[in-house]
Design an enzyme around this catalytic site. Structure first.
Site, PDB file in Angstrom:
ATOM      1  N   TRP A  62      27.018 112.101-137.137  1.00 14.97           N
ATOM      2  CA  TRP A  62      27.263 112.938-137.772  1.00 14.97           C
ATOM      3  C   TRP A  62      27.231 113.764-139.048  1.00 14.97           C
ATOM      4  O   TRP A  62      27.948 114.669-139.844  1.00 14.97           O
ATOM      5  CB  TRP A  62      28.885 111.992-137.474  1.00 14.97           C
ATOM      6  CG  TRP A  62      29.091 112.090-136.072  1.00 14.97           C
ATOM      7  CD1 TRP A  62      29.703 111.200-134.632  1.00 14.97           C
ATOM      8  CD2 TRP A  62      29.640 113.262-135.014  1.00 14.97           C
ATOM      9  NE1 TRP A  62      29.914 111.666-134.373  1.00 14.97           N
ATOM     10  CE2 TRP A  62      30.101 112.580-133.179  1.00 14.97           C
ATOM     11  CE3 TRP A  62      29.211 115.096-134.961  1.00 14.97           C
ATOM     12  CZ2 TRP A  62      30.384 113.688-132.420  1.00 14.97           C
ATOM     13  CZ3 TRP A  62      29.395 115.736-133.340  1.00 14.97           C
ATOM     14  CH2 TRP A  62      29.928 114.993-132.645  1.00 14.97           C
ATOM     15  N   ASP A 119      34.344 111.334-143.869  1.00 13.39           N
ATOM     16  CA  ASP A 119      35.221 111.403-141.796  1.00 13.39           C
ATOM     17  C   ASP A 119      35.353 110.451-142.095  1.00 13.39           C
ATOM     18  O   ASP A 119      34.524 109.231-141.994  1.00 13.39           O
ATOM     19  CB  ASP A 119      33.883 112.394-141.922  1.00 13.39           C
ATOM     20  CG  ASP A 119      33.066 112.400-140.238  1.00 13.39           C
ATOM     21  OD1 ASP A 119      34.767 112.472-139.781  1.00 13.39           O
ATOM     22  OD2 ASP A 119      32.706 112.945-139.804  1.00 13.39           O
ATOM     23  N   LYS A 124      40.898 109.192-132.042  1.00 16.36           N
ATOM     24  CA  LYS A 124      40.272 107.701-131.892  1.00 16.36           C
ATOM     25  C   LYS A 124      41.865 107.063-131.738  1.00 16.36           C
ATOM     26  O   LYS A 124      42.606 106.672-130.970  1.00 16.36           O
ATOM     27  CB  LYS A 124      39.736 107.467-132.275  1.00 16.36           C
ATOM     28  CG  LYS A 124      38.078 108.630-132.414  1.00 16.36           C
ATOM     29  CD  LYS A 124      37.650 108.984-131.797  1.00 16.36           C
ATOM     30  CE  LYS A 124      36.551 109.617-132.296  1.00 16.36           C
ATOM     31  NZ  LYS A 124      35.319 110.104-131.690  1.00 16.36           N
TER      32      LYS A 124
END
Lengths: 355, 355
Positions: B101, B168, B192
């Site tokens: 990511w 992030d 999540k």
């Protein structure tokens, strides 16, 4: 009290779609897990995405020259994403400005290339559709809004042109049979006729893609096509609600039946409106939307009285958009004719008492 | 069969959140309408958005110098939106690359300005966190991923720097107490610890905004701040599920309690993993993620055998990410300790039989 939902979007969905959506939150297809907690790369969700993309093609009767994508966001995202993908900085695109959303679309396009307004109906508060206009021969595409949710106008025929057509169909997608294959690109936020807020459908003819500009990965239609709308985590639940809604449309008889019901609702509503002295339509007769009817009370001071009556009778969403005021009755696919009957009955009573 | 949900995201949510979400689809707060069919500008949804934004601040213990936004999309959207809003074309931003990511984030940032990688752990397959690195003094911000979902590493302390921090936090937000006020910008896809897929949370310190670049309206944080996250139709249902999840976190004891539970789950899992010869951790001990434990079987050919046993025992999501392979057990806020107990028991049995 039985509610009548005239919201302009998010808006009414079929009862059985709600029931199925709620059931899938408890247990998705009997797998022992909720739709909210399954991975987007499981075969469970893969099947949802595949069926959803396929049903769009089936309902629209389009072939493999088009691709179907489910993307995050709503039409406002597409105002940017369309020119980013289609309009190079030295190219021209033609925009029709029939209202608040068309105005916003052209504003965003100007950030990417030479976006010009070829037709504007601002002179009469967007109360009509201007159908005669010329388009530069080198225009990359013609962008228009098939239904103007706020102003209450709708294109009842597709504009005739050789320039590729790009349409924002957010508020009338799947409401009628249409030659969808004529369009180079169609987009729609789902939250009117197609499901819950949070997902865009994009139908794009592949041959119009291929711009040279560097596009952020998440904005590039080509990446989403290659990944089958699974480039990143999609809005899983919103895609599922769209699937349930499309299954319902198909089962009820597809777009032919949706078009028939839309006309029944619109005829009942507008015929009543035309006959009542206490109300005034905002749009010229031939361009009135089958999805969103805009009108006012003949006496401005009576608007709040009528809205109060609506509230008392369980009718929600009748206040006009804050940018134009007045009244608005939205009549999407899932709205039963009985709800239109209820509000037209109320309008008749009101007119008799207050005209 | 009782399912154990180790999905990496979308992933397990608290049972009561599912129940409340399903109930709101039938009837939202007793108003006679579904959460899926109410307008986003109604006071019904306005109250949802206001409470959701306020709960983020309360849980994070941050003040009015920060703004909270709920936006369409996921982290992949923010990879583009962050540099678009913060990094002018002549400016430098520092990026930490600890995995898939982070790599994607820096790639997008390069489209907007001088994005440089100041620390990469690619040399050892991102199996650790490199904490010593230097940052150019003129860097506009330092971007890092607090938890690497795919590789299974996590920053257990905030990097010390004078450069504004951008993080992030998609896969460990709300999993532990943290000095959130130290961050200039935090973003996280909700799917999540925070809810369903289809919404981003962005927490931004207002003083870092003000770039001169022309930004598409829908991408400009300033527009969303001004509109209170109601610039366009937000992903209504996903915002509501995030609100329900945050209410649950608060009720259970807030981030202190979440951190305690995360440590209990991680201790049980990693202590078991360390003791079993049939398995190998993929990450150095001090940098192991409390959210996503990555490991392999000692003998590669035994991986499918173990995955088969997981499936037989109702344990889903144990296969590693397709880009790294191996095994992964995700242990988000809603995962009960009993699920970790179940899989560690299975691992012990497996190890005894196959070591």
């Amino acid at each position: 009290m039985k509610m009548h939902n005239f919201n302009s979007g998010p808006s009414i969905l079929p009862d059985e779609v709600m029931e199925q959506a709620a059931a899938a939150i408890h247990d998705f297809n009997g797998i022992g897990l909720s739709i909210l907690e399954i991975g987007h790369r499981t075969s469970w969700f893969g099947d949802v995405m595949t069926e959803a993309r396929s049903l769009v093609k089936e309902l629209m009767n389009i072939g493999n020259e088009h691709e179907v994508l489910f993307l995050h966001g709503g039409a406002s995202t597409q105002f940017m994403q369309v020119p980013m993908n289609l309009l190079d900085s030295n190219e021209t695109a033609a925009y029709v400005d029939n209202g608040i959303w068309g105005t916003k679309a052209v504003k965003e396009a100007k950030l990417f290339g030479n976006a010009i307004v070829v037709s504007s109906t601002k002179d009469r508060n967007h109360s009509y559709i201007a159908k005669d206009f010329s388009i530069p021969a080198d225009a990359k595409y013609l962008h228009f809004t098939t239904n103007n949710t706020v102003e209450g106008t709708e294109w009842h025929h597709i504009p005739e042109t050789n320039v590729p057509l790009v349409a924002d169909m957010s508020s009338d997608i799947f409401s009628r049979p249409f030659d969808y294959s004529k369009f180079a690109l169609i987009y729609a936020g789902a939250q009117k006729n197609m499901g819950a807020a949070g997902v865009n459908i994009v139908v794009v003819r592949k041959d119009i893609l291929g711009i040279k500009r560097a596009i952020p990965a998440i904005m590039d239609y080509r990446n989403h096509i290659e990944a089958g709308s699974l480039l990143n985590t999609p809005p899983v639940f919103a895609v599922y609600v769209a699937l349930l809604t499309m299954r319902w449309i198909k089962k009820e008889g597809g777009l032919v039946e949706m078009g028939k019901r839309a006309k029944e609702r619109a005829d009942l509503f507008y015929n009543t409106l035309n006959a009542l002295p206490a109300f005034r339509p905002l749009v010229v007769e031939e361009d009135r939307s089958f999805m969103n009817a805009t009108f006012t009370t003949a006496k401005p001071e009576m608007e709040d009285v009528f809205l109060g009556l609506c509230k008392q009778n369980g009718m929600v969403g009748v206040k006009g958009h804050r940018s134009v005021g007045g009244l608005r009755v939205s009549m999407y696919n899932a709205l039963p004719l009985s709800s239109v009957q209820a509000i037209t009955d109320l309008m008749k009573d009101f007119s008799e008492k207050h005209a």
